[in-house]
Design a protein around this motif. Structure first.
Motif: not given
Length: 169
Positions: A3-20
């Motif tokens: 789960k931790f590795i999956t979370l790390l892999a998704l982190l860049p997309f999560m940040v971009l999804a929260n674009e202001n």
């Protein structure tokens, strides 16, 4: 662990999804990759560092031309800034969009960072490519490659020194 590795892999997309998104008016240009934008809603001026590019420093070859190029694209223009982070100096790191000078009524359809690359006034900043949305990253990579092939702007020089190397000196 999985789960931790999956979370790390998704982190860049999560940040971009929260674009202001910030709507502002460009009131100044510091150099080829940094500008000041007045946010009327919050009554404050924000420094914006263009995401995905690094322009020549002021005393570097093409430094002043790069600044002039960004000024001609964005100064005294309404802009939309798409961003998701600030740097250690508090500047917004984002993509700045303006209406093209030759297309009144088109809206904010010109990405000034991409435009800087296309005329050879900046390098694509590969070091931070993972902070760009995938489509933007591919466009920036393409624009730099095309500018090199056409030998425009700083690519006229035999061995242009990237700003990150210039700053180390």
């Amino acid at each position: 662990m999985h789960k931790f590795i999956t979370l790390l892999a998704l982190l860049p997309f999560m940040v971009l999804a929260n674009e202001n998104s910030l709507t502002c008016y460009v009131v100044g240009v510091s150099d080829g990759d940094t500008l000041s934008c007045f946010d009327a809603e919050n009554r404050k001026t924000e420094k914006i560092r263009l995401r995905g590019i690094d322009a020549p420093e002021a005393k570097q070859p093409f430094g002043q031309r790069s600044k002039q190029s960004l000024s001609s694209l964005a100064h005294d223009q309404a802009a939309t800034v798409k961003w998701s982070k600030r740097d250690r100096w508090g500047r917004i790191i984002g993509a700045v969009w303006v209406e093209p000078v030759d297309c009144h009524g088109c809206g904010h359809t010109l990405d000034v960072g991409r435009a800087q690359l296309s005329v050879g006034m900046a390098w694509w900043f590969r070091r931070y490519a993972n902070e760009q949305p995938d489509e933007e990253r591919q466009q920036y990579k393409f624009e730099e490659r095309e500018a090199k092939a056409r030998r425009v702007g700083l690519w006229q020089e035999m061995k242009p020194v990237p700003p990150w190397e210039w700053r180390k000196r």
